[in-house]
Design a protein around this motif. Structure first.
Motif, mmCIF file in Angstrom:
data_model
loop_
_atom_site.group_PDB
_atom_site.id
_atom_site.type_symbol
_atom_site.label_atom_id
_atom_site.label_comp_id
_atom_site.label_asym_id
_atom_site.label_seq_id
_atom_site.Cartn_x
_atom_site.Cartn_y
_atom_site.Cartn_z
ATOM 1 N N GLY A 170 0.879 -1.274 -0.113
ATOM 2 C CA GLY A 170 0.025 0.026 0.032
ATOM 3 C C GLY A 170 0.758 1.111 0.033
ATOM 4 N N THR A 171 0.341 2.282 0.700
ATOM 5 C CA THR A 171 1.146 3.663 0.549
ATOM 6 C C THR A 171 1.870 3.669 1.690
ATOM 7 N N GLN A 201 2.280 6.638 3.379
ATOM 8 C CA GLN A 201 1.601 7.676 4.334
ATOM 9 C C GLN A 201 0.705 7.065 5.289
ATOM 10 N N SER A 202 0.033 6.009 4.834
ATOM 11 C CA SER A 202 -0.977 5.368 5.985
ATOM 12 C C SER A 202 -0.092 4.522 7.020
ATOM 13 N N GLN A 203 1.196 4.198 6.661
ATOM 14 C CA GLN A 203 1.972 3.190 7.695
ATOM 15 C C GLN A 203 3.384 3.824 8.026
ATOM 16 N N GLU A 204 3.576 5.003 7.618
ATOM 17 C CA GLU A 204 4.902 5.517 7.747
ATOM 18 C C GLU A 204 5.331 5.744 9.301
ATOM 19 N N GLN A 205 4.342 6.074 10.285
ATOM 20 C CA GLN A 205 4.849 6.199 11.515
ATOM 21 C C GLN A 205 5.021 4.769 12.014
ATOM 22 N N ASN A 206 4.495 3.821 11.909
ATOM 23 C CA ASN A 206 4.674 2.392 12.302
ATOM 24 C C ASN A 206 5.717 1.922 11.638
#
Length: 168
Positions: free
Chosen positions: A139-140, A142-147
């Motif tokens: 996926g992208t 942006q939706s997972q960057e922090q984790n």
């Protein structure tokens, strides 16, 4: 009762010998005798892609790793152990391409950190080295960057800690 009494005769000398060695170990760490403090300087982000919060998060993760794994006291100026460096790489790449449009099916976030470690107690343990870790994702970003960043920071700080204190 006799076996526990006998066991204590074996255990007590062992404990006395390990306490007198001049190095203490906690979670696999070998801290030189006399090392009491550490300092982690701010790791600037000089990677081509700059994530605004990455420097602060990485620096704090390294401090936390050392505090949680040793008995060393954190100081704001010169310490017995000093960590400094910079984030030199932050990259997103495709690891698998497929589908009807040859779109990326899997991606990889990689972070590289250049570290200089100065051991003021045993200077021969000092080093300069780059460490790279990555996490694959779908996926992208942006939706997972922090984790993803949190997971990579944990791996990087463990690598740096082990290199400095576990001689890996």
């Amino acid at each position: 009762m006799y076996t526990s009494f006998k066991l204590s005769y074996l255990l007590i000398p062992f404990l006395l010998v390990t306490q007198a060695c001049g190095i203490y170990k906690l979670n696999g760490a070998s801290i030189p005798d006399g090392m009491k403090t550490f300092n982690v300087q701010f790791f600037e982000n000089s990677a081509p892609i700059v994530v605004p919060y990455l420097s602060q998060q990485f620096t704090e993760a390294l401090k936390t790793q050392i505090r949680n794994q040793t008995r060393l006291s954190q100081v704001n100026s010169e310490g017995d152990a000093i960590f400094e460096g910079r984030i030199t790489g932050y990259a997103i790449s495709s690891t698998a391409v497929g589908g009807a449009n040859d779109m990326a099916q899997a991606n990889r976030l990689s972070i590289t950190v250049a570290v200089k470690y100065v051991d003021n107690i045993k200077p021969e343990n000092s080093f300069e080295q780059s460490f790279t870790r990555y996490q694959d994702f779908q996926g992208t970003v942006q939706s997972q960057e922090q984790n993803l960043i949190t997971a990579i920071n944990k791996q990087l700080t463990e690598d740096i800690f082990n290199r400095a204190f576990a001689n890996w």
